[in-house]
Design a protein around this motif. Structure first.
Motif, short mmCIF file in Angstrom:
data_model
loop_
_atom_site.label_atom_id
_atom_site.label_comp_id
_atom_site.label_asym_id
_atom_site.label_seq_id
_atom_site.Cartn_x
_atom_site.Cartn_y
_atom_site.Cartn_z
N LEU D 43 0.82 -1.21 0.00
CA LEU D 43 0.00 0.00 0.00
C LEU D 43 0.86 1.26 0.00
CD1 LEU D 43 -3.00 -0.60 2.37
CD2 LEU D 43 -3.00 -0.20 -0.07
N GLU D 47 0.68 3.98 -2.78
CA GLU D 47 0.36 5.37 -2.48
C GLU D 47 1.41 6.29 -3.10
OE1 GLU D 47 -1.41 6.85 1.00
OE2 GLU D 47 -1.56 8.40 -0.52
N ARG D 48 2.67 5.91 -2.95
CA ARG D 48 3.72 6.78 -3.47
C ARG D 48 3.67 6.88 -4.98
NH1 ARG D 48 9.25 5.81 -0.33
NH2 ARG D 48 9.80 7.47 -1.78
N ALA D 51 0.44 8.84 -5.97
CA ALA D 51 0.64 10.26 -5.66
C ALA D 51 1.56 10.88 -6.70
CB ALA D 51 1.23 10.41 -4.27
N ARG D 224 -6.82 10.86 7.21
CA ARG D 224 -6.19 11.14 5.92
C ARG D 224 -6.73 12.45 5.37
NH1 ARG D 224 -3.58 7.09 3.10
NH2 ARG D 224 -4.22 7.94 1.11
N TYR D 257 -1.60 2.62 7.41
CA TYR D 257 -1.96 1.96 6.16
C TYR D 257 -2.83 0.74 6.39
CZ TYR D 257 0.54 5.23 3.45
OH TYR D 257 0.89 6.40 2.85
N LEU D 260 -6.20 2.08 6.70
CA LEU D 260 -6.74 2.35 5.37
C LEU D 260 -7.31 1.07 4.78
CD1 LEU D 260 -7.01 4.27 2.95
CD2 LEU D 260 -4.70 3.65 2.32
N ILE D 307 -9.46 2.06 -1.77
CA ILE D 307 -8.17 2.62 -1.36
C ILE D 307 -7.73 3.69 -2.35
CG2 ILE D 307 -5.73 2.08 -1.10
CD1 ILE D 307 -6.59 -0.60 0.06
N SER D 310 -9.49 6.86 -1.78
CA SER D 310 -8.94 7.58 -0.64
C SER D 310 -7.66 8.31 -1.02
CB SER D 310 -8.70 6.58 0.48
OG SER D 310 -8.11 7.20 1.55
N MET D 311 -6.83 7.63 -1.83
CA MET D 311 -5.59 8.28 -2.28
C MET D 311 -5.91 9.48 -3.17
SD MET D 311 -3.25 5.06 -3.22
CE MET D 311 -2.73 3.90 -1.98
N ARG D 314 -6.76 12.29 -1.10
CA ARG D 314 -5.60 12.81 -0.37
C ARG D 314 -4.75 13.71 -1.23
NH1 ARG D 314 -1.14 9.75 3.30
NH2 ARG D 314 0.18 11.55 3.55
N TRP D 315 -4.59 13.34 -2.48
CA TRP D 315 -3.67 14.11 -3.32
C TRP D 315 -4.39 15.19 -4.11
CZ3 TRP D 315 0.73 13.82 -1.35
CH2 TRP D 315 1.11 12.63 -0.72
#
Lengths: 392, 210, 178, 358
Positions: D43, D47-48, D51, D224, D257, D260, D307, D310-311, D314-315
């Motif tokens: 995860l 995410e990285r 993002a 988050r 995480y 999440l 997920i 959600s990301m 976030r971004w």
């Protein structure tokens, strides 16, 4: 007027903090407390330290503690010749280095009565406006990041890079330019300059729409900025604010219009002003200023006059007659002024920088109390402070 | 004075603000999503891997260097103008007078990267265009002493003087090889220890404390 | 003591632009009002700015007039700094006033002794003066009467000496070797 | 995961002796922990990467092919790092807090069925259990913030406490809708009730609204963006984990995480039918084709979608202010949740939802 007999008491920071009495116990049994924000805090943009008196989340009082990056620029300037003055100002407001260079060069030119031609003036104006857009783009990105959105930061830097590339090509530096010299410019513009600037403008114009979609239109941003950190017109003037901070409060004060320098007289542009003076106005004034700057560049880029880029020999001695000289210009953050006292020798006997951030930061202590910590962050960011410029 | 008054977000009632909010959030998400599905918008440059293709602008100021003519000689006459123009005292021109000559010639040209601010004044004022800034920016080292450079490989007169000597062997006698600068160097403060004896007279002594 | 302020300006009137004439009129008007407060008013000649020398005792009165009189309306203090004259044993304090409404600038200069320099604080008139005076105190050691919070601004509280004075010596000062 | 869960599954099917079953359970638990740790690493990597591409970057590229091993390298670095405990911190609680955060998440995960045959513990009160145990996570955050003896940490912890407890309400309200519609607290029963169609669209309007409420409030519960006030980096430097480093910081990171993952898995189970393939009413041919895809893949796919959502939030979004956060919960989400609950109750009473007969 009656002179009051109280003599000045000189205190220290500790005494000042201790003098701020913590308000007594509330019915809930809570108490105010102190927090140090900075000098290593992500949203104080460098090494600014704020001693906060907080009541829960609410900011009650702020004591800015300056000097963490004080380098004694004014003392150092006294040891350097007039030509070497210029590169010091790169290190004040490093995001407006070309504009700072211009002010120093202008004051030296005024002192030593150096004539400069139209080509130089036009190129200087174009570079100053490019720098204004570049600086505001960085601010926009950082502003987004301070409000918790990381993505605008990278978009801002990505677009800023287009302008930085232009600088790199012509000047050879990306941040500390030292481009504008007394008597002209360090280099003539690069052969590709005009083409690149035009490409940049056509790239940037649609980008503003994207910024609006991503940030300006966002409901969270709007709610966080509206009516936060209100600085009304009267106090903005009284507190010595300048630049976008002053204009957001509704005072149409822009040196580019009031005392036109460069070729600003010849171009058609308007000054964005706010109505309320809150964070939202400061935000939108800067967003509009970028568009206006692009307009200025567009008008000038096709008609750069012919001429030399340096009107005197680069090594020629500069010895202005003794006297006091002052020149000020509108940089991206406000009025940057250079005060010069010459004693007729090759080095100035005294140089003083009137820096915009020093004055704008002072507004913070008046407008931030009463808000939350989150508000404080957005206010600092909307004032757009660059700490080396405050500390000098 | 021509002014524009900036727009302010509408206050509206709660319901219209709510729906505006939802719409604005979705608009924002559309912007980021467009970048996610367009990998061509990636602007990252992977630096050490792209060394071969990395092209910097020719005016980039990253390192001070000497220009040499086709014979490998420079035109520096040790006139000290660059040294005087340097605002940070980063340049030390050490000259020498060969036996039987009145004219001084360049011995060692010391440039301190650690105190240089890349203002380019030395390049601008050089009367013979000897100095130039090049774009070799990979100059980080583990020891600050290694940031003190000697820019010339030899000590000797300028090329104009050298080329008057027709014989190659004679020319070689006029010049002495100089390696990287290995003299003693102060890690902090000013002036450089060791050099000070030769170049700096007593007047450069740091002012006495108050 | 009172020098006719604008002889030169008037004599060169034929060449001067309307803006220059306005400036001259403004200066006359200004000097007239200032002389009433302070008989030592003089125009500082060697300046690119319109600048006036006044005496230490009249500073607060003059400043109040300039701030509050609607003819002048100097609502901003652009900067406050000092020129050090060690040979003459005096320091010259400079205040650059700015009017956002009239876009007019005026430099006020006051001389104080170097030994025990003290001036009245103008932070009541212009709030920003609080920091500018702190900076001047920090760098030159001029103390201000009735200043709300006078302490060093950039340097440490226990710093010895005032760095921007001409006779300041310190082991870290950069000296060029020539 | 599969090994442990399968073994537990087999054990329950065979109806073997309790001691053998306990051994299987321990093995299952260990397997789950390993799986979840790997999951968290994946995860973090995801995410990285996501993002990065949202931001016109490449993200990790150096360790392994396209940076696949980057999170492993990060984990190794964090393990090797010096563990700094502030001098005036409460040493015991400082050490305990990260453990709390991780254990709460691990505990809540054992109740989530990942396919019709793979469930570590399919309890009668699965939903209740999850909401109870995941609430323990806030204790870790509060402890961590308080014991660090740092005002910024404390502020972050207090923010997190207030925020998680508030948003727990609207999260529970939206979960109640599903419980009401399906008539059970047992997660497998909830999934089986979605055989004919997922609750998000089977209950017209109500399901979607409940899902949106759940997404918003669960995003707030796991701290988050746009609700990351507890660690809001530009305001509180790092919030409750300012004073943590090394392994203990890694634990908080892991917990974040896992959190999440848990929340997304729960959302997928409740609203998107969990491991249930995509079925449309009585189109048996289409349904049979959908059944060919393994249930585990369905479950993971739905979880991954949530997920990603959600990301994406976030971004894209900035952070709310602390008073706006509370206003949003108590003045907007809670009333909507209550109205929605009322509608759902009426819907259940009159059987007014799609495919009610199946």
């Amino acid at each position: 007027m009656v002179t009051v007999e109280i003599k000045t008491k000189i205190s220290s920071l500790d005494e000042r903090i201790n003098a701020m009495a913590l308000q007594g116990e509330s019915p809930l049994g809570t108490q105010e407390y102190f927090v140090n924000m900075g000098p290593q805090h992500p949203s104080t943009h460098g090494v600014l330290r704020l001693v906060l008196k907080l009541d829960g989340e609410t900011v009650r009082e702020i004591i800015p503690v300056l000097g963490y990056i004080h380098r004694g620029m004014e003392k150092k300037a006294e040891t350097l010749g007039y030509r070497q003055q210029v590169h010091l100002t790169d290190r004040l407001d490093y995001l407006c280095s070309v504009m700072n260079n211009w002010v120093v060069s202008a004051v030296v030119e005024k002192a030593a009565k150096i004539e400069i031609n139209d080509r130089i003036q036009t190129i200087r104006t174009i570079f100053a406006e490019l720098q204004r857009v570049q600086s505001h783009l960085l601010w926009w990105g950082v502003f987004g990041m301070d409000l918790g959105a990381f993505t605008p930061f990278l978009y801002g830097f990505r677009d800023r890079e287009k302008i930085t590339k232009i600088f790199e090509e012509t000047i050879g530096a990306r941040l500390t330019m030292n481009y504008i010299q007394p008597g002209g410019l360090m280099y003539d513009i690069h052969p590709d300059f005009v083409k690149d600037v035009k490409a940049m403008i056509s790239y940037m114009k649609p980008m503003f729409k994207e910024y609006d979609e991503l940030v300006s239109g966002n409901i969270i941003i709007q709610e966080r900025l509206k009516n936060v950190g209100i600085l009304d017109a009267q106090s903005a003037v009284a507190l010595g604010a300048s630049g976008p901070v002053l204009r957001a409060s509704g005072v149409a004060h822009d040196l580019r219009k009031i005392k036109p320098y460069g070729v600003y007289e010849k171009v058609d542009f308007s000054i964005p002003i706010g109505t309320v003076g809150d964070c939202w106005d400061r935000y939108s004034v800067r967003m509009l200023e970028m568009r206006e700057s692009l307009k200025i560049i567009e008008q000038l880029i096709d008609s750069i006059p012919e001429g030399k880029h340096l009107t005197m020999k680069p090594g020629a001695k500069i010895r202005p007659p003794a006297g006091i000289y002052y020149e000020q210009m509108e940089t991206a953050r406000g009025i940057f002024g250079v005060f010069l006292h010459s004693d007729g020798s090759e080095k100035p006997s005294r140089v003083h920088y009137r820096t915009p951030n020093f004055h704008n930061l002072w507004c913070l202590t008046k407008i931030a109390p009463g808000g939350r910590i989150g508000d404080l962050v957005s206010i600092i960011s909307s004032l757009d402070v660059v700490v080396p410029d405050i500390d000098r | 004075m021509k002014t524009v008054i900036v727009a302010r977000p509408g206050d509206g009632n709660f319901v219209s603000r709510f729906f505006y909010g939802v719409k604005s959030l979705l608009t924002g998400m559309r912007v980021t999503f467009r970048y996610l599905v367009h990998p061509s918008t990636v602007v990252t440059q992977q630096y050490p891997e792209n060394r071969k293709t990395l092209k910097l602008a020719e005016r980039v100021r990253a390192q001070l260097s000497f220009t040499f003519d086709e014979n490998g000689f420079h035109k520096c006459t040790a006139c000290h103008i660059c040294e005087q123009q340097c605002p940070n005292a980063s340049i030390h021109v050490m000259d020498r007078k060969p036996a039987g000559s009145t004219k001084s010639e360049l011995d060692t040209f010391i440039w301190r990267l650690d105190s240089c601010t890349f203002c380019n004044l030395c390049v601008m004022v050089c009367p013979f265009q000897v100095l130039k800034m090049n774009s070799n920016f990979e100059s980080s080292v583990y020891d600050q002493k290694l940031l003190v450079y000697n820019l010339t490989p030899y000590a000797g007169p300028a090329s104009s003087v050298l080329m008057k000597v027709a014989d190659v062997e004679e020319r070689k006698k006029l010049i002495d090889a100089r390696g990287p600068y290995d003299g003693p160097t102060a890690l902090s403060g000013f002036p450089l220890a060791g050099i000070s004896k030769q170049v700096f007279p007593e007047t450069t002594q740091i002012g006495a404390p108050q | 003591m009172t020098t006719p302020p604008n002889d030169s300006t008037q004599s060169s009137a034929p060449q001067s632009t309307p803006a220059d004439e306005l400036k001259a009129i403004f200066l006359t008007c200004l000097l007239d009002s200032l002389i009433a407060l302070d008989s030592g008013v003089k125009v500082r000649e060697d300046s690119s700015l319109m600048s006036v020398k006044i005496s230490e005792s009249a500073l607060l009165k003059v400043m109040t007039l300039l701030k509050q009189d609607s003819r002048f309306d100097f609502d901003q203090l652009q900067f406050h700094t000092v020129l050090d004259w060690p040979e003459e044993q005096r320091m010259e304090c400079l205040y650059l006033l700015n009017s956002t409404k009239k876009s007019q600038e005026l430099l006020i200069s006051v001389s104080v002794s170097r030994e025990k320099p003290q001036l009245p604080s103008v932070s009541k008139l212009w709030a920003i003066a609080e920091w500018q005076e702190r900076e001047v105190y920090d760098m030159f050691g001029i103390t201000y009467e009735n200043h709300p919070d006078l302490r060093r601004i950039f340097l440490d509280d226990d710093w010895q000496g005032f760095p921007l004075r001409k006779d300041y010596q310190d082991e870290f000062m950069l000296r060029k070797p020539w | 995961m599969s090994v442990s869960s399968v073994s537990q599954d087999i054990a329950s099917h065979l109806g073997s002796a309790p001691e053998i079953s306990a051994a299987y359970f321990v093995a299952g638990l260990l397997g789950t922990v390993t799986f979840l740790t790997v999951m968290a690493l994946i995860l973090i990597y995801a995410e990285r990467k996501v993002a990065a591409h949202f931001q016109c970057r490449l993200g990790p590229m150096r360790v392994g092919w396209h940076g696949l091993l980057q999170s492993v390298a990060d984990a190794l670095k964090l393990i090797l790092k010096e563990d700094i405990v502030p001098y005036s911190a409460d040493k015991f609680l400082h050490a305990l807090a990260p453990v709390f955060a991780v254990v709460a998440m691990l505990l809540s995960l054992i109740a989530i069925p990942t396919s019709s045959r793979l469930a570590l513990s399919d309890s009668n009160i699965g939903v209740l259990y999850i909401s109870a145990v995941s609430g323990l996570g806030v204790l870790g955050i509060l402890l961590g913030g308080w014991s660090s003896n740092n005002k910024w940490s404390l502020l972050g912890a207090m923010r997190a406490g207030a925020q998680i407890i508030s948003y727990e309400l609207s999260a529970t309200l939206s979960v109640l809708v599903v419980i009401m519609l399906s008539g059970s607290l047992k997660l497998s029963a909830i999934i089986h009730s979605q055989e004919a169609g997922w609750w998000i669209w089977r209950a017209p309007g109500v399901g979607l609204l409940a899902f949106l409420l759940f997404i918003v409030s669960s995003t707030a519960e796991i701290n988050r963006t746009p609700f990351d006030l507890a660690e809001g980096e530009s305001e509180l430097t790092a919030g409750f984990h300012t004073e943590y480093s090394g392994m203990r910081f890694a634990f908080f990171f892991l917990a974040e995480y896992l959190n999440l993952f848990v929340v997304s898995a729960l959302g997928a189970t409740l609203f998107l039918g969990g491991w249930m393939p995509f079925h449309i009413g009585n189109f048996s041919g289409f349904n049979a084709a959908m059944d060919l895809i393994p249930e585990f893949i369905w479950f993971m796919g739905k979880t991954a979608f949530l997920i990603f959502l959600s990301m994406w939030f976030r971004w894209t979004f900035p952070r709310l202010r602390v008073d706006q956060l509370m206003k949003l919960e108590w003045k907007v989400l809670m009333p909507i949740g209550f109205i929605n609950l009322l509608l759902a109750a009426m819907m259940t009473l009159f059987g007014f939802y799609f495919f009610a007969t199946t």
